[in-house]
Write a protein that holds these residues in place. Structure first.
Motif, PDB file in Angstrom:
ATOM      1  N   ALA A 390       1.457   5.594  -4.412  1.00  0.00           N
ATOM      2  CA  ALA A 390       2.429   6.459  -3.734  1.00  0.00           C
ATOM      3  C   ALA A 390       1.978   6.797  -2.313  1.00  0.00           C
ATOM      4  O   ALA A 390       2.805   6.882  -1.392  1.00  0.00           O
ATOM      5  CB  ALA A 390       2.637   7.738  -4.543  1.00  0.00           C
ATOM      6  N   LYS A 391       0.668   6.962  -2.121  1.00  0.00           N
ATOM      7  CA  LYS A 391       0.158   7.271  -0.788  1.00  0.00           C
ATOM      8  C   LYS A 391       0.360   6.073   0.144  1.00  0.00           C
ATOM      9  O   LYS A 391       0.659   6.239   1.325  1.00  0.00           O
ATOM     10  CB  LYS A 391      -1.327   7.650  -0.882  1.00  0.00           C
ATOM     11  CG  LYS A 391      -1.569   8.959  -1.622  1.00  0.00           C
ATOM     12  CD  LYS A 391      -3.057   9.231  -1.797  1.00  0.00           C
ATOM     13  CE  LYS A 391      -3.724   9.674  -0.524  1.00  0.00           C
ATOM     14  NZ  LYS A 391      -3.264  10.974  -0.055  1.00  0.00           N
ATOM     15  N   ILE A 392       0.183   4.871  -0.387  1.00  0.00           N
ATOM     16  CA  ILE A 392       0.423   3.667   0.428  1.00  0.00           C
ATOM     17  C   ILE A 392       1.917   3.476   0.654  1.00  0.00           C
ATOM     18  O   ILE A 392       2.357   3.120   1.749  1.00  0.00           O
ATOM     19  CB  ILE A 392      -0.191   2.431  -0.262  1.00  0.00           C
ATOM     20  CG1 ILE A 392      -1.710   2.581  -0.390  1.00  0.00           C
ATOM     21  CG2 ILE A 392       0.155   1.152   0.495  1.00  0.00           C
ATOM     22  CD1 ILE A 392      -2.386   1.481  -1.199  1.00  0.00           C
ATOM     23  N   TYR A 393       2.700   3.739  -0.378  1.00  0.00           N
ATOM     24  CA  TYR A 393       4.151   3.517  -0.326  1.00  0.00           C
ATOM     25  C   TYR A 393       4.813   4.384   0.747  1.00  0.00           C
ATOM     26  O   TYR A 393       5.664   3.907   1.500  1.00  0.00           O
ATOM     27  CB  TYR A 393       4.736   3.831  -1.705  1.00  0.00           C
ATOM     28  CG  TYR A 393       6.222   3.597  -1.835  1.00  0.00           C
ATOM     29  CD1 TYR A 393       6.725   2.368  -2.235  1.00  0.00           C
ATOM     30  CD2 TYR A 393       7.133   4.627  -1.573  1.00  0.00           C
ATOM     31  CE1 TYR A 393       8.086   2.157  -2.375  1.00  0.00           C
ATOM     32  CE2 TYR A 393       8.498   4.427  -1.705  1.00  0.00           C
ATOM     33  CZ  TYR A 393       8.960   3.196  -2.105  1.00  0.00           C
ATOM     34  OH  TYR A 393      10.310   2.989  -2.234  1.00  0.00           O
ATOM     35  N   ARG A 394       4.409   5.645   0.837  1.00  0.00           N
ATOM     36  CA  ARG A 394       5.065   6.568   1.765  1.00  0.00           C
ATOM     37  C   ARG A 394       4.837   6.164   3.221  1.00  0.00           C
ATOM     38  O   ARG A 394       5.640   6.498   4.100  1.00  0.00           O
ATOM     39  CB  ARG A 394       4.553   7.992   1.531  1.00  0.00           C
ATOM     40  CG  ARG A 394       3.097   8.184   1.877  1.00  0.00           C
ATOM     41  CD  ARG A 394       2.621   9.600   1.689  1.00  0.00           C
ATOM     42  NE  ARG A 394       1.224   9.731   2.098  1.00  0.00           N
ATOM     43  CZ  ARG A 394       0.579  10.893   2.120  1.00  0.00           C
ATOM     44  NH1 ARG A 394       1.191  12.004   1.769  1.00  0.00           N
ATOM     45  NH2 ARG A 394      -0.687  10.934   2.497  1.00  0.00           N
ATOM     46  N   VAL A 395       3.747   5.447   3.494  1.00  0.00           N
ATOM     47  CA  VAL A 395       3.480   4.965   4.851  1.00  0.00           C
ATOM     48  C   VAL A 395       4.083   3.578   5.048  1.00  0.00           C
ATOM     49  O   VAL A 395       4.701   3.281   6.068  1.00  0.00           O
ATOM     50  CB  VAL A 395       1.961   4.925   5.129  1.00  0.00           C
ATOM     51  CG1 VAL A 395       1.689   4.366   6.522  1.00  0.00           C
ATOM     52  CG2 VAL A 395       1.349   6.308   4.973  1.00  0.00           C
ATOM     53  N   GLY A 396       3.930   2.716   4.031  1.00  0.00           N
ATOM     54  CA  GLY A 396       4.327   1.325   4.157  1.00  0.00           C
ATOM     55  C   GLY A 396       5.811   1.097   4.358  1.00  0.00           C
ATOM     56  O   GLY A 396       6.210   0.170   5.075  1.00  0.00           O
TER      57      GLY A 396
END
Length: 416
Positions: A390-396
């Motif tokens: 989720a932390k990667i998803y919100r930026v990606g």
């Protein structure tokens, strides 16, 4: 409310597709065909009907070969060249005078390339007659009957000892069921995990995500996609479970009516899968590890999908998801031969491999505490992987025109 709407959209969009309906119906048929087809091939691929001329100058072998059947042998009183020139024969078998003492003193001449089955059938017939001739040389009365009387084919009944008593088991049934369950789990995790990634990439490429995240949090959107597609996989599993249950209740009795014609191994296999309670127990465990394995890997696929703009760019990163799945598959194929080994135990506890390995071990019987520990470790790992993804998803999802590497993804995961 937003999460449920996203789940509903992802679920209905895929369940209503003709491809889902066709796959759900055809897959059980294909799986049954994969098990039945090799047996049918073995039955149909016997030697073709051929007539073989037998040139046996010593007259010690040719008369004992069968004159009827798929391979018929006809002893001829002619030379080898004359027999080769006769078009009514498909081949010429030349028996050497020293075949009783020399296993290689025989030759076969055919007009076309001979199949392996045909060659093995002819060799088998010759070996049978040569063995009889060699036994006769010992001049022991009723030697054939003595040998037949001492031959044995021991078949053991196997039982497992547990707290609830002794239960009869079949290693063949457990092996085949474990392999099928493991392959189904492998296929589902790989197929539906990549479906999550593909869906995110397509929406990101169409700029749909930019509109959606204006009213929905990125985490909610990611979980909606994962859960919605997960329910599609679960629906397919439930349908297959009911189809298999119906087969065990109504199809197997029809098969067992011919049990008198079956060998013991085949009958043992059918009885092994004919218990509805046992089948539902296996499906329950498979569903548990399917959910855990799917959530674990689909969150990885979601992070990969959010970080790239197209499928081509994703191919490099997907190896981090695909390789552990393949390693789990290879380990599972190994542990079915020894389901109680240390390799089997520890690979059942590692979340990257536990879904496939545990499915391969389940039909052999897994202690309840091992099953519980493996499931708890898997679902705790799911929570961690979802949090990390989720932390990667919100930026990606807001990144375009960039091919991130692992170092870049780690930096995104550290953002607060």
């Amino acid at each position: 409310m937003q999460l449920s709407l996203i789940i509903q959209r992802e679920y209905l969009e895929r369940v209503r597709r003709k491809s889902f309906i066709i796959t759900t119906v055809l897959m059980p048929i294909i799986m049954i065909g994969m098990m039945v087809f090799p047996a049918l091939i073995a039955i149909w691929s016997g030697p073709e009907k051929k007539t073989i001329a037998v040139v046996d100058p010593a007259g010690i072998i040719g008369q004992g070969l069968p004159s009827e059947g798929e391979l018929s042998f006809q002893a001829v009183d002619m030379s080898v060249e004359e027999a080769k020139a006769d078009d009514k024969f498909d081949g010429v078998l030349v028996i050497g005078e020293n075949l009783i003492n020399d296993d290689t003193d025989a030759s076969l001449f055919t007009r076309e390339a001979v199949s392996m089955n045909t060659e093995q059938s002819i060799s088998g017939e010759l070996s049978r007659i040569v063995e009889q001739k060699r036994l006769a040389q010992y001049d022991i009365a009723d030697l054939d009957q003595i040998i037949a009387a001492v031959q044995a084919n021991v078949r053991m009944q196997t039982f497992t000892m547990g707290d609830d008593g002794e239960k009869e088991t079949s290693s063949m049934a457990s092996y085949l069921i474990g392999m099928v369950m493991m392959m189904v789990l492998y296929m589902f995790i790989l197929m539906y995990g990549q479906m999550v990634m593909t869906s995110i990439i397509e929406e990101k490429a169409n700029r749909v995500l930019e509109v959606v995240v204006s009213s929905v949090k990125p985490f909610t959107l990611m979980m909606g996609k994962i859960l919605g597609i997960g329910f599609v996989a679960l629906t397919q599993i439930v349908i297959w479970a009911f189809l298999l249950l119906a087969f065990t209740m109504w199809g197997l009795p029809a098969i067992l009516s011919y049990a008198s014609n079956m060998d013991a191994d085949t009958l043992s296999l059918i009885l092994g899968i004919g218990n509805p309670a046992y089948i539902m127990k296996l499906f329950g465990c498979m569903t548990l590890f399917l959910i855990g394995g799917y959530l674990f890997y689909s969150s990885i696929y979601a992070a990969i999908g959010s970080s790239v703009d197209n499928i081509q760019d994703a191919s490099q990163l997907t190896s981090f998801a695909v390789m552990p799945i393949i390693i789990g598959l290879l380990i599972a194929i190994t542990v079915v031969n020894d389901p109680t080994s240390q390799l089997a135990f520890w690979s059942s506890m590692i979340p990257f491999t536990s879904p496939m390995v545990m499915m391969a071990r389940m039909p052999f019987g897994v202690p309840g505490w091992e099953l519980a520990v493996s499931a708890v470790v898997l679902f705790l790992s799911v929570l961690f992987m979802i949090w990390l993804s989720a932390k990667i998803y919100r930026v990606g999802i807001f990144m375009y025109g960039k091919k991130p590497n692992i170092k870049e993804l780690i930096k995104w995961a550290k953002y607060k």
